[in-house]
Design an enzyme around this catalytic site. Structure first.
Site, PDB file in Angstrom:
ATOM      1  N   ALA A 154      41.866 -25.782   9.149  1.00 17.78           N
ATOM      2  CA  ALA A 154      41.566 -24.627   9.992  1.00 17.78           C
ATOM      3  C   ALA A 154      42.813 -24.216  10.759  1.00 17.78           C
ATOM      4  O   ALA A 154      43.770 -24.981  10.902  1.00 17.78           O
ATOM      5  CB  ALA A 154      40.439 -24.974  10.979  1.00 17.78           C
ATOM      6  N   ASP A 155      42.780 -22.991  11.251  1.00 19.43           N
ATOM      7  CA  ASP A 155      43.857 -22.523  12.111  1.00 19.43           C
ATOM      8  C   ASP A 155      43.303 -21.460  13.052  1.00 19.43           C
ATOM      9  O   ASP A 155      42.247 -20.865  12.792  1.00 19.43           O
ATOM     10  CB  ASP A 155      45.022 -21.949  11.303  1.00 19.43           C
ATOM     11  CG  ASP A 155      46.273 -21.799  12.162  1.00 19.43           C
ATOM     12  OD1 ASP A 155      46.906 -22.829  12.454  1.00 19.43           O
ATOM     13  OD2 ASP A 155      46.593 -20.667  12.564  1.00 19.43           O
ATOM     14  N   GLN A 156      44.030 -21.238  14.140  1.00 15.53           N
ATOM     15  CA  GLN A 156      43.573 -20.261  15.124  1.00 15.53           C
ATOM     16  C   GLN A 156      44.760 -19.631  15.841  1.00 15.53           C
ATOM     17  O   GLN A 156      45.777 -20.284  16.090  1.00 15.53           O
ATOM     18  CB  GLN A 156      42.667 -20.932  16.160  1.00 15.53           C
ATOM     19  CG  GLN A 156      42.055 -19.955  17.178  1.00 15.53           C
ATOM     20  CD  GLN A 156      41.263 -20.681  18.247  1.00 15.53           C
ATOM     21  OE1 GLN A 156      41.800 -21.513  18.969  1.00 15.53           O
ATOM     22  NE2 GLN A 156      39.981 -20.370  18.354  1.00 15.53           N
TER      23      GLN A 156
END
Length: 277
Positions: A154-156
């Site tokens: 995941a990334d944000q």
């Protein structure tokens, strides 16, 4: 507000999430949940991605790196992240998992649109972890096993005034970021990617939430910077922190999405990956 998902592998078509909003009063803040319409290769169906309908039988699975189970239900889950928030959220969802980190230079990957950036980074993290697993022998162990093994990456990023913000690197940058949120708002754009380690298929998507703040006092900003956790989160945004949570006016979206791992999207991608495997 809208969010869009993508699906890769298994011959399925692109998946699109269109959202409508409804309010849920949780006391100190008001959170609007997202009812999503999902379109896939098999046609269109509508489901509330934040409803209890997502309490799949997956919660009954024992997911760990050392457990041996019947081939029909065995699931091994790997979280490819060093984020404490993502570990917390995945544990809250009822899963046990193995931790691996990607160790990539995120600055080397640049995209103009935040949605494209977080999706690209989630893929890059998956690629790096799969390569690491091949080199250390873990991949062969998985191939030889009877378990279905899923890797979650995941990334944000945070978007404020149209500018993408990643993790602050200096106290000055952190202060500028947090001061900008005072009596204003910011959006979090987060991706989730689920990779079937054995067959290589990938299913992913992204989610968006918005956070509106009251005035953030300078002494709160000083304490956050001195504590240091702001340097490990996108945009220095710590909505769940005891110093900042009382200063949140409202959230459009979900707290878990703001914290970096949207539960509804993650559960759906895991379910879809298991159906495909």
């Amino acid at each position: 507000m809208s969010a869009y998902g993508e699906s890769q592998g298994g011959g399925t078509g692109a998946m699109t999430l269109s959202t409508s909003q409804k309010n849920v009063d949780l006391g100190w803040t008001k959170i609007r949940t997202l009812d999503s319409s999902v379109e896939g290769g098999g046609g269109k169906k509508t489901e509330n991605l934040l409803s209890e309908n997502l309490s799949f039988p997956l919660r009954c699975f024992l997911v760990s790196g050392s457990s041996t189970m019947a081939a029909s239900s065995a699931l091994r889950l790997i979280l490819g992240s060093s984020s404490a928030s993502r570990r917390q959220i995945l544990s809250e969802m009822g899963y046990q998992f193995t931790l691996l980190s990607a160790d990539i230079d995120e600055k080397e990957i640049r995209m103009e649109k935040p949605e494209e950036l977080v999706v690209a980074l989630a893929h890059a993290k998956a690629d790096a972890i799969l390569e690491k697993m091949t080199k250390n022998g873990m991949m062969q162990e998985i191939v030889d096993s009877q378990e279905t093994t899923l890797l979650i990456t995941a990334d944000q990023v945070v978007v404020h005034d149209g500018v993408i913000r990643e993790k602050p690197t200096t106290p000055e940058e952190a202060r500028k970021f947090i001061q900008g949120y005072s009596q204003s708002h910011a959006a979090t754009i987060g991706s989730v990617l689920v990779t079937d380690v054995k067959n290589g298929s990938r299913r992913g998507g992204w989610d968006k939430s918005e956070v509106y703040f009251h005035k953030i006092p300078d002494e709160v900003i000083d304490s956050l910077i001195e504590e240091g956790n702001v340097f490990y989160v996108a945009g220095g945004l710590l909505v769940e922190h005891p110093l900042t949570s009382p200063l949140v006016e409202s959230i459009v979206g979900t707290m878990d999405s703001v914290m970096g791992l949207p539960k509804a999207l993650t559960e759906k991608l895991i379910k879809d990956s298991l159906q495909e495997s």
